[in-house]
Design an enzyme around this catalytic site. Structure first.
Site, PDB file in Angstrom:
ATOM      1  N   THR A 130       0.887  -1.379   0.022  1.00 20.70           N
ATOM      2  CA  THR A 130       0.058   0.081  -0.295  1.00 20.70           C
ATOM      3  C   THR A 130       1.695   1.068   0.131  1.00 20.70           C
ATOM      4  OG1 THR A 130       0.086   0.170   1.955  1.00 20.70           O
ATOM      5  CG2 THR A 130      -1.625  -1.122   1.332  1.00 20.70           C
ATOM      6  N   LEU A 188      16.326  -3.306  -7.864  1.00 21.46           N
ATOM      7  CA  LEU A 188      17.585  -3.390  -8.310  1.00 21.46           C
ATOM      8  C   LEU A 188      18.484  -3.319  -7.102  1.00 21.46           C
ATOM      9  CD1 LEU A 188      17.956  -0.093  -9.782  1.00 21.46           C
ATOM     10  CD2 LEU A 188      18.587  -2.238 -11.093  1.00 21.46           C
ATOM     11  N   ASP A 254      10.305  12.764  -3.821  1.00 25.37           N
ATOM     12  CA  ASP A 254      10.603  11.366  -3.094  1.00 25.37           C
ATOM     13  C   ASP A 254      11.547  10.210  -3.539  1.00 25.37           C
ATOM     14  OD1 ASP A 254       8.938   8.415  -3.457  1.00 25.37           O
ATOM     15  OD2 ASP A 254       9.833   8.040  -5.809  1.00 25.37           O
ATOM     16  N   LYS A 258      14.234   8.532  -0.625  1.00 23.72           N
ATOM     17  CA  LYS A 258      15.132   7.300  -0.625  1.00 23.72           C
ATOM     18  C   LYS A 258      16.508   7.638  -0.688  1.00 23.72           C
ATOM     19  CE  LYS A 258      12.629   5.640  -4.656  1.00 23.72           C
ATOM     20  NZ  LYS A 258      11.963   6.642  -6.559  1.00 23.72           N
TER      21      LYS A 258
HETATM   22  N1  LIG Z   1       5.101   1.388  -8.986  1.00 18.46           N
HETATM   23  C1  LIG Z   1       6.511   1.554  -8.853  1.00 18.46           C
HETATM   24  O1  LIG Z   1       6.703   1.576  -9.151  1.00 18.46           O
HETATM   25  C2  LIG Z   1       6.551   1.149  -7.650  1.00 18.46           C
HETATM   26  C3  LIG Z   1       8.389   1.724  -7.295  1.00 18.46           C
HETATM   27  C4  LIG Z   1       8.730   0.689  -5.208  1.00 18.46           C
HETATM   28  C5  LIG Z   1       7.985   0.862  -4.266  1.00 18.46           C
HETATM   29  N2  LIG Z   1       6.441   1.658  -4.829  1.00 18.46           N
HETATM   30  C6  LIG Z   1       6.212   0.938  -4.004  1.00 18.46           C
HETATM   31  O2  LIG Z   1       4.899   0.160  -3.413  1.00 18.46           O
HETATM   32  C7  LIG Z   1       3.491   0.577  -2.832  1.00 18.46           C
HETATM   33  C8  LIG Z   1       2.362   0.392  -3.525  1.00 18.46           C
HETATM   34  O3  LIG Z   1       2.337   1.747  -5.139  1.00 18.46           O
HETATM   35  P1  LIG Z   1       0.932   0.715  -6.517  1.00 18.46           P
HETATM   36  O4  LIG Z   1       1.184   1.298  -7.196  1.00 18.46           O
HETATM   37  O5  LIG Z   1       0.529  -0.259  -6.663  1.00 18.46           O
HETATM   38  O6  LIG Z   1      -0.001   1.615  -5.559  1.00 18.46           O
HETATM   39  P2  LIG Z   1      -1.543   1.383  -6.194  1.00 18.46           P
HETATM   40  O7  LIG Z   1      -2.157   0.947  -7.202  1.00 18.46           O
HETATM   41  O8  LIG Z   1      -2.595   2.335  -5.923  1.00 18.46           O
HETATM   42  O9  LIG Z   1      -2.225   0.307  -4.900  1.00 18.46           O
HETATM   43  C9  LIG Z   1      -2.777   0.421  -3.376  1.00 18.46           C
HETATM   44  C10 LIG Z   1      -2.728  -0.720  -2.960  1.00 18.46           C
HETATM   45  O10 LIG Z   1      -3.028  -0.823  -1.515  1.00 18.46           O
HETATM   46  C11 LIG Z   1      -4.571  -0.803  -1.243  1.00 18.46           C
HETATM   47  N3  LIG Z   1      -4.074  -0.191  -0.059  1.00 18.46           N
HETATM   48  C12 LIG Z   1      -4.249   1.322   1.059  1.00 18.46           C
HETATM   49  N4  LIG Z   1      -4.585   1.795   1.831  1.00 18.46           N
HETATM   50  C13 LIG Z   1      -4.399   0.427   2.665  1.00 18.46           C
HETATM   51  C14 LIG Z   1      -4.636   0.255   3.917  1.00 18.46           C
HETATM   52  N5  LIG Z   1      -5.025   1.408   4.427  1.00 18.46           N
HETATM   53  N6  LIG Z   1      -4.896  -1.339   4.388  1.00 18.46           N
HETATM   54  C15 LIG Z   1      -4.891  -1.930   3.165  1.00 18.46           C
HETATM   55  N7  LIG Z   1      -4.655  -2.078   2.056  1.00 18.46           N
HETATM   56  C16 LIG Z   1      -4.915  -0.805   1.414  1.00 18.46           C
HETATM   57  C17 LIG Z   1      -5.709  -0.337  -2.240  1.00 18.46           C
HETATM   58  O11 LIG Z   1      -6.569  -0.121  -1.690  1.00 18.46           O
HETATM   59  P3  LIG Z   1      -8.111   0.024  -2.376  1.00 18.46           P
HETATM   60  O12 LIG Z   1      -8.122  -0.513  -3.982  1.00 18.46           O
HETATM   61  O13 LIG Z   1      -8.681  -0.825  -1.401  1.00 18.46           O
HETATM   62  O14 LIG Z   1      -7.352   2.071  -2.098  1.00 18.46           O
HETATM   63  C18 LIG Z   1      -4.577  -0.617  -2.982  1.00 18.46           C
HETATM   64  O15 LIG Z   1      -4.982  -1.992  -3.524  1.00 18.46           O
HETATM   65  C19 LIG Z   1       3.379   2.124  -2.707  1.00 18.46           C
HETATM   66  O16 LIG Z   1       4.170   2.387  -1.170  1.00 18.46           O
HETATM   67  C20 LIG Z   1       4.878   2.306  -3.485  1.00 18.46           C
HETATM   68  O17 LIG Z   1       5.037   3.620  -3.751  1.00 18.46           O
HETATM   69  C21 LIG Z   1       6.132   1.176  -6.175  1.00 18.46           C
END
Ligand SMILES: NC(=O)c1ccc[n+]([C@@H]2O[C@H](COP(=O)([O-])OP(=O)(O)OC[C@H]3O[C@@H](n4cnc5c(N)ncnc54)[C@H](OP(=O)(O)O)[C@@H]3O)[C@@H](O)[C@H]2O)c1
Length: 396
Positions: A130, A188, A254, A258
Protein backbone atom coordinates in the site's frame (compact mmCIF):
# COMPACT_ATOMS: atom_id res chain seq x y z
CA UNK A 1 8.62 -21.16 21.46
CA UNK A 2 9.57 -24.32 23.44
CA UNK A 3 9.51 -24.05 27.23
CA UNK A 4 11.65 -27.15 27.71
CA UNK A 5 13.71 -29.30 25.37
CA UNK A 6 15.17 -32.68 26.32
CA UNK A 7 16.77 -35.59 24.47
CA UNK A 8 17.64 -39.04 25.78
CA UNK A 9 21.13 -40.59 25.96
CA UNK A 10 20.20 -43.15 23.27
CA UNK A 11 19.44 -40.26 20.93
CA UNK A 12 16.15 -41.91 19.93
CA UNK A 13 13.73 -39.69 21.82
CA UNK A 14 13.25 -35.98 21.95
CA UNK A 15 10.75 -34.35 24.28
CA UNK A 16 9.48 -30.86 23.97
CA UNK A 17 7.24 -28.89 26.29
CA UNK A 18 5.30 -26.06 24.67
CA UNK A 19 2.32 -23.95 25.64
CA UNK A 20 -0.98 -25.60 24.70
CA UNK A 21 -1.77 -22.75 22.33
CA UNK A 22 1.50 -23.44 20.42
CA UNK A 23 0.94 -27.21 20.17
CA UNK A 24 -0.48 -27.42 16.63
CA UNK A 25 2.01 -24.93 15.31
CA UNK A 26 4.91 -26.85 16.87
CA UNK A 27 3.62 -30.13 15.39
CA UNK A 28 3.34 -28.53 11.95
CA UNK A 29 6.90 -27.29 12.10
CA UNK A 30 8.28 -30.63 13.38
CA UNK A 31 6.39 -32.76 10.87
CA UNK A 32 7.66 -30.47 8.15
CA UNK A 33 11.27 -30.92 9.31
CA UNK A 34 11.16 -34.66 10.09
CA UNK A 35 9.10 -35.98 7.19
CA UNK A 36 10.56 -33.66 4.58
CA UNK A 37 7.22 -31.97 4.00
CA UNK A 38 7.61 -28.57 2.36
CA UNK A 39 7.99 -25.66 4.69
CA UNK A 40 4.76 -23.70 4.54
CA UNK A 41 5.05 -19.92 4.45
CA UNK A 42 1.77 -18.19 5.22
CA UNK A 43 1.45 -14.82 3.55
CA UNK A 44 -0.94 -11.96 4.28
CA UNK A 45 -0.82 -9.51 1.36
CA UNK A 46 -2.04 -5.93 1.77
CA UNK A 47 -2.76 -3.92 -1.37
CA UNK A 48 -3.48 -5.49 -4.75
CA UNK A 49 -3.00 -2.45 -6.99
CA UNK A 50 -0.18 -2.13 -9.54
CA UNK A 51 2.52 -3.74 -7.43
CA UNK A 52 0.38 -5.93 -5.15
CA UNK A 53 -1.76 -7.31 -7.99
CA UNK A 54 1.33 -8.16 -10.02
CA UNK A 55 2.87 -9.84 -6.96
CA UNK A 56 -0.18 -12.09 -6.47
CA UNK A 57 0.11 -13.23 -10.10
CA UNK A 58 3.87 -13.79 -9.81
CA UNK A 59 3.42 -15.88 -6.64
CA UNK A 60 0.65 -18.01 -8.15
CA UNK A 61 2.72 -18.58 -11.29
CA UNK A 62 5.95 -19.57 -9.49
CA UNK A 63 4.63 -21.37 -6.40
CA UNK A 64 4.94 -24.90 -7.85
CA UNK A 65 8.50 -24.41 -9.10
CA UNK A 66 9.58 -22.91 -5.78
CA UNK A 67 8.08 -25.84 -3.90
CA UNK A 68 9.91 -28.30 -6.14
CA UNK A 69 13.25 -26.53 -6.08
CA UNK A 70 13.36 -25.15 -2.57
CA UNK A 71 10.81 -27.14 -0.59
CA UNK A 72 9.00 -23.91 0.25
CA UNK A 73 5.23 -23.85 -0.04
CA UNK A 74 3.92 -20.30 -0.43
CA UNK A 75 0.38 -19.99 0.83
CA UNK A 76 -1.47 -16.67 0.50
CA UNK A 77 -3.97 -17.06 3.34
CA UNK A 78 -5.04 -13.39 3.43
CA UNK A 79 -5.42 -10.70 0.79
CA UNK A 80 -6.77 -7.24 1.57
CA UNK A 81 -7.32 -3.78 0.21
CA UNK A 82 -8.33 -0.74 2.24
CA UNK A 83 -11.88 -2.02 2.69
CA UNK A 84 -12.13 -5.76 2.13
CA UNK A 85 -10.40 -8.93 3.26
CA UNK A 86 -10.31 -12.38 1.70
CA UNK A 87 -9.27 -15.27 3.94
CA UNK A 88 -8.49 -18.82 2.87
CA UNK A 89 -6.65 -21.42 4.94
CA UNK A 90 -5.59 -23.38 1.84
CA UNK A 91 -4.55 -20.23 0.00
CA UNK A 92 -6.15 -18.02 -2.63
CA UNK A 93 -6.10 -19.26 -6.22
CA UNK A 94 -6.24 -17.94 -9.77
CA UNK A 95 -9.78 -16.63 -9.30
CA UNK A 96 -8.69 -14.24 -6.51
CA UNK A 97 -10.13 -11.14 -8.14
CA UNK A 98 -13.62 -12.58 -8.43
CA UNK A 99 -13.33 -14.15 -4.96
CA UNK A 100 -12.35 -10.77 -3.52
CA UNK A 101 -15.37 -9.13 -5.16
CA UNK A 102 -17.80 -11.82 -4.09
CA UNK A 103 -16.45 -13.01 -0.75
CA UNK A 104 -14.39 -10.07 0.51
CA UNK A 105 -15.60 -8.86 3.91
CA UNK A 106 -15.09 -5.77 6.05
CA UNK A 107 -12.29 -6.37 8.48
CA UNK A 108 -9.91 -5.28 11.21
CA UNK A 109 -6.35 -6.56 11.63
CA UNK A 110 -7.47 -8.53 14.68
CA UNK A 111 -9.59 -10.73 12.35
CA UNK A 112 -6.43 -11.77 10.54
CA UNK A 113 -4.51 -12.47 13.76
CA UNK A 114 -7.44 -14.50 15.10
CA UNK A 115 -7.68 -16.51 11.85
CA UNK A 116 -3.94 -17.29 11.98
CA UNK A 117 -4.26 -18.41 15.62
CA UNK A 118 -7.37 -20.52 15.07
CA UNK A 119 -5.77 -22.30 12.12
CA UNK A 120 -2.35 -22.67 13.77
CA UNK A 121 -0.62 -20.96 10.86
CA UNK A 122 3.16 -20.80 11.19
CA UNK A 123 5.87 -18.84 9.33
CA UNK A 124 3.73 -15.73 8.96
CA UNK A 125 4.75 -12.83 6.72
CA UNK A 126 2.76 -9.60 6.24
CA UNK A 127 3.46 -7.84 2.93
CA UNK A 128 2.66 -4.13 2.60
CA UNK A 129 2.07 -3.02 -0.99
CA UNK A 130 0.00 0.00 0.00
CA UNK A 131 1.10 3.62 0.21
CA UNK A 132 -0.81 4.05 3.44
CA UNK A 133 0.50 5.69 6.62
CA UNK A 134 -2.46 4.33 8.55
CA UNK A 135 -1.47 0.79 7.62
CA UNK A 136 2.10 1.36 8.80
CA UNK A 137 0.77 2.16 12.29
CA UNK A 138 -0.28 -1.52 12.45
CA UNK A 139 3.27 -2.87 11.89
CA UNK A 140 3.81 -3.20 15.65
CA UNK A 141 0.71 -5.39 15.98
CA UNK A 142 1.92 -7.64 13.19
CA UNK A 143 5.30 -8.09 14.86
CA UNK A 144 3.67 -8.76 18.24
CA UNK A 145 1.46 -11.37 16.56
CA UNK A 146 4.39 -13.29 15.09
CA UNK A 147 4.64 -11.83 11.59
CA UNK A 148 7.81 -10.92 9.71
CA UNK A 149 7.37 -7.85 7.49
CA UNK A 150 8.05 -7.10 3.82
CA UNK A 151 7.19 -3.73 2.34
CA UNK A 152 7.34 -1.75 -0.89
CA UNK A 153 5.72 1.10 1.04
CA UNK A 154 8.41 3.63 2.01
CA UNK A 155 6.51 5.38 4.79
CA UNK A 156 7.72 3.34 7.79
CA UNK A 157 11.31 4.18 6.92
CA UNK A 158 10.79 7.90 6.41
CA UNK A 159 8.77 8.87 9.47
CA UNK A 160 10.62 10.41 12.43
CA UNK A 161 13.78 8.68 13.53
CA UNK A 162 12.33 7.66 16.90
CA UNK A 163 9.62 5.64 15.08
CA UNK A 164 12.34 4.05 12.93
CA UNK A 165 14.28 3.03 16.02
CA UNK A 166 11.27 1.84 17.98
CA UNK A 167 10.15 -0.46 15.15
CA UNK A 168 13.61 -2.03 15.02
CA UNK A 169 13.59 -2.50 18.80
CA UNK A 170 10.26 -4.32 18.59
CA UNK A 171 11.49 -6.48 15.72
CA UNK A 172 14.55 -7.40 17.76
CA UNK A 173 12.48 -8.24 20.84
CA UNK A 174 10.27 -10.60 18.86
CA UNK A 175 13.10 -11.88 16.63
CA UNK A 176 11.29 -10.81 13.49
CA UNK A 177 12.64 -9.46 10.22
CA UNK A 178 11.61 -6.45 8.14
CA UNK A 179 12.80 -6.29 4.51
CA UNK A 180 12.12 -3.43 2.07
CA UNK A 181 14.56 -3.80 -0.83
CA UNK A 182 12.10 -2.12 -3.23
CA UNK A 183 11.96 1.13 -1.21
CA UNK A 184 14.86 2.50 -3.25
CA UNK A 185 15.52 1.59 -6.89
CA UNK A 186 12.54 -0.84 -7.05
CA UNK A 187 13.94 -4.26 -8.10
CA UNK A 188 17.61 -3.17 -8.15
CA UNK A 189 19.72 -4.89 -5.47
CA UNK A 190 20.63 -1.67 -3.73
CA UNK A 191 19.61 -1.73 -0.08
CA UNK A 192 20.93 -5.24 0.50
CA UNK A 193 24.24 -4.32 -1.14
CA UNK A 194 24.62 -1.20 1.00
CA UNK A 195 23.59 -3.09 4.15
CA UNK A 196 26.18 -5.81 3.55
CA UNK A 197 28.97 -3.37 2.72
CA UNK A 198 28.21 -1.38 5.85
CA UNK A 199 27.87 -4.46 8.05
CA UNK A 200 31.17 -5.86 6.83
CA UNK A 201 32.91 -2.69 7.95
CA UNK A 202 33.37 -1.10 4.53
CA UNK A 203 33.52 2.67 4.87
CA UNK A 204 30.88 4.10 2.53
CA UNK A 205 31.82 7.70 1.84
CA UNK A 206 29.16 8.85 -0.62
CA UNK A 207 26.04 7.62 -2.44
CA UNK A 208 24.95 9.58 -5.45
CA UNK A 209 22.57 8.91 -8.28
CA UNK A 210 19.40 9.28 -10.29
CA UNK A 211 16.72 7.72 -8.09
CA UNK A 212 13.53 8.64 -9.91
CA UNK A 213 12.46 6.78 -13.06
CA UNK A 214 10.17 9.57 -14.19
CA UNK A 215 12.73 12.36 -13.67
CA UNK A 216 15.39 10.19 -15.29
CA UNK A 217 13.25 9.89 -18.43
CA UNK A 218 12.36 13.59 -18.42
CA UNK A 219 15.92 14.92 -18.11
CA UNK A 220 17.55 12.25 -20.31
CA UNK A 221 15.14 13.19 -23.11
CA UNK A 222 15.34 16.92 -22.45
CA UNK A 223 19.15 16.87 -22.58
CA UNK A 224 19.26 14.89 -25.84
CA UNK A 225 17.47 17.31 -28.15
CA UNK A 226 15.81 20.69 -28.27
CA UNK A 227 12.21 19.79 -27.40
CA UNK A 228 10.50 22.09 -24.89
CA UNK A 229 10.29 20.77 -21.32
CA UNK A 230 6.47 20.79 -21.36
CA UNK A 231 6.30 18.44 -24.37
CA UNK A 232 8.54 15.92 -22.62
CA UNK A 233 6.63 16.20 -19.36
CA UNK A 234 3.32 15.56 -21.17
CA UNK A 235 4.87 12.56 -22.92
CA UNK A 236 6.09 11.20 -19.55
CA UNK A 237 2.58 11.63 -18.12
CA UNK A 238 1.04 9.84 -21.13
CA UNK A 239 3.48 6.93 -20.70
CA UNK A 240 2.37 6.58 -17.07
CA UNK A 241 5.87 7.37 -15.74
CA UNK A 242 4.74 10.11 -13.36
CA UNK A 243 2.33 10.17 -10.44
CA UNK A 244 -1.20 11.31 -11.42
CA UNK A 245 -0.15 14.78 -10.23
CA UNK A 246 3.36 15.14 -11.77
CA UNK A 247 4.22 17.74 -9.15
CA UNK A 248 4.74 14.87 -6.72
CA UNK A 249 7.72 13.85 -8.86
CA UNK A 250 8.90 17.38 -9.62
CA UNK A 251 8.83 18.46 -5.96
CA UNK A 252 11.78 16.12 -5.28
CA UNK A 253 10.19 14.76 -2.09
CA UNK A 254 10.18 11.18 -3.36
CA UNK A 255 13.89 11.34 -4.22
CA UNK A 256 14.47 12.89 -0.79
CA UNK A 257 12.68 9.99 0.91
CA UNK A 258 14.79 7.43 -0.94
CA UNK A 259 18.00 9.22 0.01
CA UNK A 260 16.87 9.33 3.64
CA UNK A 261 16.25 5.57 3.64
CA UNK A 262 19.80 4.96 2.39
CA UNK A 263 21.26 7.38 4.95
CA UNK A 264 19.53 5.50 7.77
CA UNK A 265 20.95 2.20 6.45
CA UNK A 266 24.34 3.70 7.26
CA UNK A 267 23.20 4.35 10.85
CA UNK A 268 22.86 8.08 10.23
CA UNK A 269 20.13 9.69 12.31
CA UNK A 270 18.86 12.10 9.68
CA UNK A 271 15.31 13.42 9.58
CA UNK A 272 13.35 14.32 6.45
CA UNK A 273 13.64 18.04 7.31
CA UNK A 274 17.45 17.79 7.09
CA UNK A 275 17.30 17.16 3.33
CA UNK A 276 18.04 20.12 1.08
CA UNK A 277 15.61 19.64 -1.79
CA UNK A 278 15.59 21.71 -4.96
CA UNK A 279 11.89 21.81 -5.75
CA UNK A 280 11.50 22.03 -9.55
CA UNK A 281 8.04 23.59 -9.36
CA UNK A 282 7.98 27.40 -9.40
CA UNK A 283 6.33 28.67 -6.15
CA UNK A 284 3.31 30.12 -8.02
CA UNK A 285 2.42 26.66 -9.42
CA UNK A 286 2.74 24.64 -6.20
CA UNK A 287 -0.86 25.16 -5.04
CA UNK A 288 -4.13 24.36 -6.83
CA UNK A 289 -5.34 21.51 -9.05
CA UNK A 290 -3.41 19.51 -11.66
CA UNK A 291 -5.31 21.10 -14.57
CA UNK A 292 -4.22 24.61 -13.57
CA UNK A 293 -0.65 23.39 -13.29
CA UNK A 294 -0.71 21.74 -16.73
CA UNK A 295 -2.11 24.92 -18.33
CA UNK A 296 0.84 26.92 -17.04
CA UNK A 297 3.63 24.69 -18.31
CA UNK A 298 5.16 27.41 -20.55
CA UNK A 299 6.50 28.90 -17.32
CA UNK A 300 8.54 25.71 -16.82
CA UNK A 301 9.69 25.81 -20.44
CA UNK A 302 11.41 29.16 -19.91
CA UNK A 303 12.98 28.06 -16.66
CA UNK A 304 14.46 24.82 -17.98
CA UNK A 305 15.53 26.32 -21.32
CA UNK A 306 17.81 28.62 -19.31
CA UNK A 307 19.24 25.61 -17.45
CA UNK A 308 19.89 23.77 -20.72
CA UNK A 309 21.60 26.78 -22.33
CA UNK A 310 23.90 27.71 -19.48
CA UNK A 311 25.65 24.31 -19.47
CA UNK A 312 29.23 23.70 -20.59
CA UNK A 313 29.54 21.92 -23.99
CA UNK A 314 29.00 18.15 -23.87
CA UNK A 315 27.11 18.37 -20.56
CA UNK A 316 23.66 17.03 -19.71
CA UNK A 317 21.10 17.72 -16.97
CA UNK A 318 20.35 15.15 -14.27
CA UNK A 319 18.15 15.36 -11.17
CA UNK A 320 20.13 13.60 -8.48
CA UNK A 321 20.17 12.63 -4.84
CA UNK A 322 23.56 12.99 -3.13
CA UNK A 323 24.40 11.66 0.32
CA UNK A 324 27.79 12.97 1.41
CA UNK A 325 29.70 14.67 4.23
CA UNK A 326 31.38 12.82 7.08
CA UNK A 327 29.23 9.69 7.13
CA UNK A 328 30.92 8.47 10.32
CA UNK A 329 29.15 11.22 12.24
CA UNK A 330 25.55 11.26 13.54
CA UNK A 331 24.13 12.93 10.45
CA UNK A 332 25.13 13.11 6.79
CA UNK A 333 24.38 15.81 4.23
CA UNK A 334 21.51 15.03 1.91
CA UNK A 335 21.06 17.07 -1.26
CA UNK A 336 18.46 16.62 -3.94
CA UNK A 337 19.14 18.84 -6.92
CA UNK A 338 19.37 19.44 -10.64
CA UNK A 339 22.98 19.24 -11.81
CA UNK A 340 24.85 19.47 -15.08
CA UNK A 341 27.30 16.58 -15.62
CA UNK A 342 29.62 15.55 -18.48
CA UNK A 343 27.73 13.45 -21.05
CA UNK A 344 30.37 10.70 -20.88
CA UNK A 345 30.24 10.33 -17.07
CA UNK A 346 28.34 7.42 -15.50
CA UNK A 347 25.41 9.67 -14.56
CA UNK A 348 25.52 11.28 -18.01
CA UNK A 349 25.27 7.90 -19.74
CA UNK A 350 22.02 6.81 -18.13
CA UNK A 351 19.23 6.12 -20.67
CA UNK A 352 15.44 5.86 -20.82
CA UNK A 353 13.81 5.80 -17.41
CA UNK A 354 16.66 3.89 -15.74
CA UNK A 355 18.00 4.60 -12.30
CA UNK A 356 21.71 4.71 -11.62
CA UNK A 357 23.33 4.77 -8.22
CA UNK A 358 27.04 5.23 -7.50
CA UNK A 359 28.34 3.91 -4.18
CA UNK A 360 31.72 5.35 -3.16
CA UNK A 361 33.67 3.46 -0.53
CA UNK A 362 37.20 3.44 0.84
CA UNK A 363 38.10 0.15 -0.90
CA UNK A 364 36.57 1.08 -4.26
CA UNK A 365 38.45 4.41 -4.16
CA UNK A 366 37.78 6.82 -7.00
CA UNK A 367 35.87 4.15 -8.97
CA UNK A 368 32.48 3.71 -7.37
CA UNK A 369 30.40 0.58 -7.41
CA UNK A 370 27.60 1.37 -9.89
CA UNK A 371 24.13 -0.18 -9.83
CA UNK A 372 21.98 0.65 -12.84
CA UNK A 373 18.75 -0.54 -14.44
CA UNK A 374 14.97 -0.18 -14.38
CA UNK A 375 14.29 1.57 -11.09
CA UNK A 376 10.50 1.65 -11.31
CA UNK A 377 7.54 -0.30 -12.67
CA UNK A 378 5.10 -2.81 -11.24
CA UNK A 379 6.76 -5.96 -12.63
CA UNK A 380 10.29 -5.26 -11.34
CA UNK A 381 8.99 -3.92 -8.02
CA UNK A 382 6.76 -6.95 -7.41
CA UNK A 383 9.72 -9.19 -8.28
CA UNK A 384 11.81 -7.34 -5.67
CA UNK A 385 9.09 -7.82 -3.04
CA UNK A 386 8.95 -11.51 -4.00
CA UNK A 387 12.72 -11.72 -3.45
CA UNK A 388 12.34 -10.31 0.08
CA UNK A 389 9.63 -12.88 0.85
CA UNK A 390 11.88 -15.71 -0.31
CA UNK A 391 14.81 -14.38 1.72
CA UNK A 392 12.73 -14.54 4.89
CA UNK A 393 11.21 -17.90 3.89
CA UNK A 394 14.63 -19.49 3.45
CA UNK A 395 16.04 -18.17 6.71
CA UNK A 396 13.08 -18.39 9.04
N1 LIG B 1 5.20 1.37 -8.92
C1 LIG B 1 6.49 1.41 -8.66
O1 LIG B 1 7.33 1.47 -9.55
C2 LIG B 1 6.96 1.34 -7.24
C3 LIG B 1 8.34 1.18 -6.98
C4 LIG B 1 8.76 1.08 -5.63
C5 LIG B 1 7.82 1.15 -4.62
N2 LIG B 1 6.50 1.35 -4.92
C6 LIG B 1 5.54 1.43 -3.82
O2 LIG B 1 4.62 0.37 -3.91
C7 LIG B 1 3.44 0.70 -3.17
C8 LIG B 1 2.21 0.32 -4.00
O3 LIG B 1 2.18 1.07 -5.19
P1 LIG B 1 1.04 0.81 -6.30
O4 LIG B 1 1.45 1.58 -7.49
O5 LIG B 1 0.80 -0.65 -6.41
O6 LIG B 1 -0.23 1.52 -5.61
P2 LIG B 1 -1.78 1.35 -6.02
O7 LIG B 1 -1.92 0.79 -7.39
O8 LIG B 1 -2.42 2.65 -5.68
O9 LIG B 1 -2.34 0.23 -4.99
C9 LIG B 1 -2.44 0.44 -3.62
C10 LIG B 1 -3.19 -0.72 -3.01
O10 LIG B 1 -3.14 -0.56 -1.58
C11 LIG B 1 -4.46 -0.73 -1.04
N3 LIG B 1 -4.57 0.00 0.23
C12 LIG B 1 -4.54 1.33 0.46
N4 LIG B 1 -4.67 1.59 1.79
C13 LIG B 1 -4.76 0.39 2.41
C14 LIG B 1 -4.91 -0.02 3.77
N5 LIG B 1 -4.99 0.87 4.76
N6 LIG B 1 -4.99 -1.35 4.03
C15 LIG B 1 -4.93 -2.27 3.05
N7 LIG B 1 -4.80 -1.94 1.75
C16 LIG B 1 -4.71 -0.63 1.42
C17 LIG B 1 -5.35 -0.17 -2.13
O11 LIG B 1 -6.67 -0.59 -1.92
P3 LIG B 1 -7.96 0.34 -2.28
O12 LIG B 1 -8.19 0.11 -3.72
O13 LIG B 1 -9.02 -0.19 -1.39
O14 LIG B 1 -7.56 1.76 -1.94
C18 LIG B 1 -4.69 -0.78 -3.36
O15 LIG B 1 -5.08 -2.12 -3.51
C19 LIG B 1 3.53 2.20 -2.89
O16 LIG B 1 3.91 2.40 -1.54
C20 LIG B 1 4.66 2.67 -3.82
O17 LIG B 1 5.35 3.80 -3.33
C21 LIG B 1 6.06 1.41 -6.20
Amino acid sequence: MPLLFNNTVTGKNVSLVVRKSDLHKALNVMHGQIFGISKKINLALFGHGNVGGTLVEQILRSAKTIEKRKGIHLNVFALANSRKLLLSKQGIGRNWEAAMREKGTDYSLEDIFEFARQNHLENLIAVDNTASEEFVAGYFDFVANGFDLVSSNKIANTLRFDFYELLREELGKHQKQYLYETNVGAGLPLIDTIKLLHLSGENITRIKGVFSGSLSYIFNTFSEGDQPFSAILKDAIARGYTEPDPREDLSGNDVGRKLLILARELDLRNEFQDIRIENLIPPELREGGVEGFLENLPLLDKMFEKEREKQKPGHVLRYIGDLHGDLQKDKGQLDVQLVSVPGESALGQVKGSDSIIEIYTESYGAHPLVIQGAGAGAAVTARGVFGDILRIAEKG
